[in-house]
Write an enzyme that holds these catalytic residues in place. Structure first.
Site, PDB file in Angstrom:
ATOM      1  CG  MET A  34      -1.891  -1.194   1.190  1.00 31.66           C
ATOM      2  SD  MET A  34      -3.418  -0.907   2.098  1.00 31.66           S
ATOM      3  CE  MET A  34      -2.793  -0.621   3.740  1.00 31.66           C
ATOM      4  N   GLY A  35       2.153   1.120  -0.385  1.00 35.19           N
ATOM      5  CA  GLY A  35       3.035   2.286  -0.453  1.00 35.19           C
ATOM      6  C   GLY A  35       3.509   2.709   0.927  1.00 35.19           C
ATOM      7  CG  LEU A  37       7.035   1.472  -0.724  1.00 33.74           C
ATOM      8  CD1 LEU A  37       7.736   1.242  -2.072  1.00 33.74           C
ATOM      9  CD2 LEU A  37       6.140   0.291  -0.381  1.00 33.74           C
ATOM     10  N   GLY A  40      10.939  -2.954   5.548  1.00 33.89           N
ATOM     11  CA  GLY A  40      10.180  -4.211   5.489  1.00 33.89           C
ATOM     12  C   GLY A  40       9.778  -4.530   4.053  1.00 33.89           C
ATOM     13  CG  HIS A  41       6.913  -2.055   2.135  1.00 30.91           C
ATOM     14  ND1 HIS A  41       6.842  -0.926   2.918  1.00 30.91           N
ATOM     15  CD2 HIS A  41       5.686  -2.628   2.198  1.00 30.91           C
ATOM     16  CE1 HIS A  41       5.615  -0.813   3.418  1.00 30.91           C
ATOM     17  NE2 HIS A  41       4.892  -1.829   3.006  1.00 30.91           N
ATOM     18  CD  GLN A  65      -6.174  -3.710   2.538  1.00 25.48           C
ATOM     19  OE1 GLN A  65      -6.155  -4.260   1.451  1.00 25.48           O
ATOM     20  NE2 GLN A  65      -5.148  -3.747   3.383  1.00 25.48           N
ATOM     21  CE  LYS A 154       3.952  -4.934  11.590  1.00 27.57           C
ATOM     22  NZ  LYS A 154       2.659  -4.603  11.094  1.00 27.57           N
ATOM     23  CG  ASP A 155       0.700  -7.406   7.747  1.00 30.70           C
ATOM     24  OD1 ASP A 155      -0.037  -6.710   8.429  1.00 30.70           O
ATOM     25  OD2 ASP A 155       1.744  -6.971   7.208  1.00 30.70           O
ATOM     26  CB  SER A 191       3.002   2.300   6.297  1.00 31.81           C
ATOM     27  OG  SER A 191       3.625   1.459   5.357  1.00 31.81           O
TER      28      SER A 191
HETATM   29  P1  AMP Z   1       1.470  -2.980   3.520  1.00 34.21           P
HETATM   30  O1  AMP Z   1       2.008  -1.932   2.600  1.00 34.21           O
HETATM   31  O2  AMP Z   1       1.534  -2.595   4.962  1.00 34.21           O
HETATM   32  O3  AMP Z   1       0.132  -3.510   3.082  1.00 34.21           O
HETATM   33  O4  AMP Z   1       2.455  -4.220   3.422  1.00 34.21           O
HETATM   34  C1  AMP Z   1       2.809  -4.771   2.207  1.00 34.21           C
HETATM   35  C2  AMP Z   1       3.597  -6.038   2.448  1.00 34.21           C
HETATM   36  O5  AMP Z   1       4.755  -5.729   3.204  1.00 34.21           O
HETATM   37  C3  AMP Z   1       2.796  -7.075   3.259  1.00 34.21           C
HETATM   38  O6  AMP Z   1       3.061  -8.369   2.729  1.00 34.21           O
HETATM   39  C4  AMP Z   1       3.374  -6.909   4.632  1.00 34.21           C
HETATM   40  O7  AMP Z   1       3.283  -8.082   5.422  1.00 34.21           O
HETATM   41  C5  AMP Z   1       4.824  -6.589   4.321  1.00 34.21           C
HETATM   42  N1  AMP Z   1       5.444  -5.919   5.460  1.00 34.21           N
HETATM   43  C6  AMP Z   1       4.965  -4.852   6.150  1.00 34.21           C
HETATM   44  N2  AMP Z   1       5.782  -4.555   7.181  1.00 34.21           N
HETATM   45  C7  AMP Z   1       6.782  -5.462   7.159  1.00 34.21           C
HETATM   46  C8  AMP Z   1       7.931  -5.699   7.979  1.00 34.21           C
HETATM   47  N3  AMP Z   1       8.209  -4.946   9.033  1.00 34.21           N
HETATM   48  N4  AMP Z   1       8.750  -6.736   7.648  1.00 34.21           N
HETATM   49  C9  AMP Z   1       8.475  -7.523   6.575  1.00 34.21           C
HETATM   50  N5  AMP Z   1       7.404  -7.344   5.765  1.00 34.21           N
HETATM   51  C10 AMP Z   1       6.570  -6.336   6.052  1.00 34.21           C
END
Ligand code: AMP
Length: 283
Positions: A34-35, A37, A40-41, A65, A154-155, A191
Site C-alpha cells: 500500500m506504499g 514504503l 520491510g517492503h 480493506q 509481519k501480517d 507504515s
Molecule cells: P502494507 O504496505 O503494509 O500492506 O504491506 C505490504 C507487504 O509488506 C505485506 O506483505 C506486509 O506483510 C509486508 N510488510 C509490512 N511490514 C513489514 C515488515 N516490518 N517486515 C516484513 N514485511 C513487512
C-alpha cells in the site's frame, strides 16, 4: 544511475508490459504493497529479486480493506519517494492502479475467505478486512499474473489467508512468506509507525518484548494459559489497549491448549493512542 521502473496505472498497458517482461526475463515476481514504503517492503523486493527475472511492486491503498471509521483518508502516501527507493532497488515495474482501474463503476464481486480469515484474531476486530484483502490480492494476481508473490510474516494471518486462497482457487502463483523487519529496539517496521508520538514510540517495543519473553517461557515448559495471562497484563500495564494476545497453531491458526498441540505462533494486536500495532512470533 538506477533505471526508473516503468510506472503503469491502467490494465491494458500493464498486460503489455507483463508480456514483454515475461519474454525478456522469464519469471515475474510481485510484491503487493500500500506504499509508504520502508525497509520491510524493501526486504520483500530483495527476496523477490532472487526468485524471478522481473520484479513488479504494486502500490494501491485499497479502500475495501478499511472500515469507514479507519484511517483510509490519512494513510501515509509517499508515491514520489517510493518510486525513488524502488528505482535504487532495480524494480522493473510499479503497478499503481487508479481507483477506477481497480474498481470500475458497478464493481460488485468479492472474495469471501474462510479458514484462517475466521480465526478470531484480526477478523474479530476488523471484520471487513480479509474480504477486502482477498478481493484485491486476487485481482492483483489476475492483473500481474506473477509466478511468485512475496508477503511479510509481519501480517501473519494475512499471509495464511492469501496462501489458503491461492490454494483453494488454484491460482498459479507461489506465495512466499518473508521475515519481519524490525527497528533496533524490536518494533516491527510499519507504515503506520509514523502516527506514534515520541512517548508512544518509546512504549511501542514492549509488544515485541512481551512476545519474545512469552515465547521463551513456553519453550521452557511454562503453561500456555499462564504465559498469555502474564503477557496480556504486561502489555496493558505498559499503556496499550490490548485487542488480543493469543497462541495459535502456526499453520491453521486454530486454538491450542499447550505446546504439545503443534508449532505455536504468538499473535498480538494492541493500540497506543490512535495507532494500532500488530506483531507475532513463532515459539
Ligand atoms: P502494507 O504496505 O503494509 O500492506 O504491506 C505490504 C507487504 O509488506 C505485506 O506483505 C506486509 O506483510 C509486508 N510488510 C509490512 N511490514 C513489514 C515488515 N516490518 N517486515 C516484513 N514485511 C513487512
Amino acid at each position: 544511475m538506477a533505471r526508473k521502473p516503468l510506472i503503469v496505472r491502467t490494465i491494458s498497458p500493464l498486460r503489455k508490459a507483463i508480456a514483454t517482461f515475461r519474454k525478456k526475463h522469464g519469471g515475474v515476481a510481485l510484491v503487493p504493497t500500500m506504499g509508504a514504503l520502508h525497509e520491510g517492503h524493501f526486504s520483500l523486493v530483495r527476496h523477490a529479486r532472487k526468485r524471478a527475472g522481473a520484479v513488479a511492486v504494486s502500490i494501491f491503498v485499497n479502500p475495501k480493506q478499511f472500515a469507514p471509521t479507519e484511517d483510509f483518508g490519512s494513510y501515509p502516501r509517499n508515491f514520489e519517494s517510493d518510486v525513488v527507493a524502488l528505482s535504487k532497488l532495480g524494480v522493473d515495474l510499479i503497478w499503481a492502479p487508479t481507483e477506477t482501474a481497480m474498481y470500475p463503476g458497478g464493481f460488485s464481486t468479492a472474495i469471501t475467505p474462510g479458514g484462517p480469515a475466521l480465526a478470531g484474531l484480526e477478523d474479530a476486530f476488523r471484520p471487513h478486512f480479509f474480504g477486502g484483502v482477498a478481493t484485491v490480492v486476487a485481482k492483483l494476481f489476475l492483473q500481474v499474473t506473477p509466478d511468485v508473490a512475496m508477503f511479510g510474516q509481519k501480517d501473519y494471518q494475512q499471509l495464511k489467508v492469501v496462501t489458503r486462497m491461492a490454494r483453494d482457487l488454484d491460482l498459479p502463483v507461489k506465495i512466499v512468506g518473508c521475515p519481519t523487519m524490525r527497528e533496533k529496539d524490536g518494533l516491527a517496521l510499519s507504515s503506520r509507525n509514523v502516527y506514534l508520538s515520541v512517548e508512544e514510540r518509546r512504549t511501542a517495543p514492549v509488544l515485541y518484548r512481551v512476545l519474545k519473553e512469552s515465547a521463551a517461557r513456553i519453550k521452557a515448559g511454562d503453561a500456555l494459559a499462564a504465559v498469555l495471562a502474564d503477557g496480556r497484563a504486561a502489555i496493558e500495564k505498559a499503556g496499550f489497549k490490548l485487542d488480543y494476545l493469543e497462541g495459535r497453531h502456526a499453520e491453521t491458526l486454530e486454538p491450542v491448549v499447550s505446546a504439545a498441540d503443534g508449532p505455536i505462533r504468538l499473535l498480538a494486536a494492541a493500540r497506543l493512542g490512535r495507532t494500532r500495532l500488530i506483531d507475532n512470533l513463532g515459539v
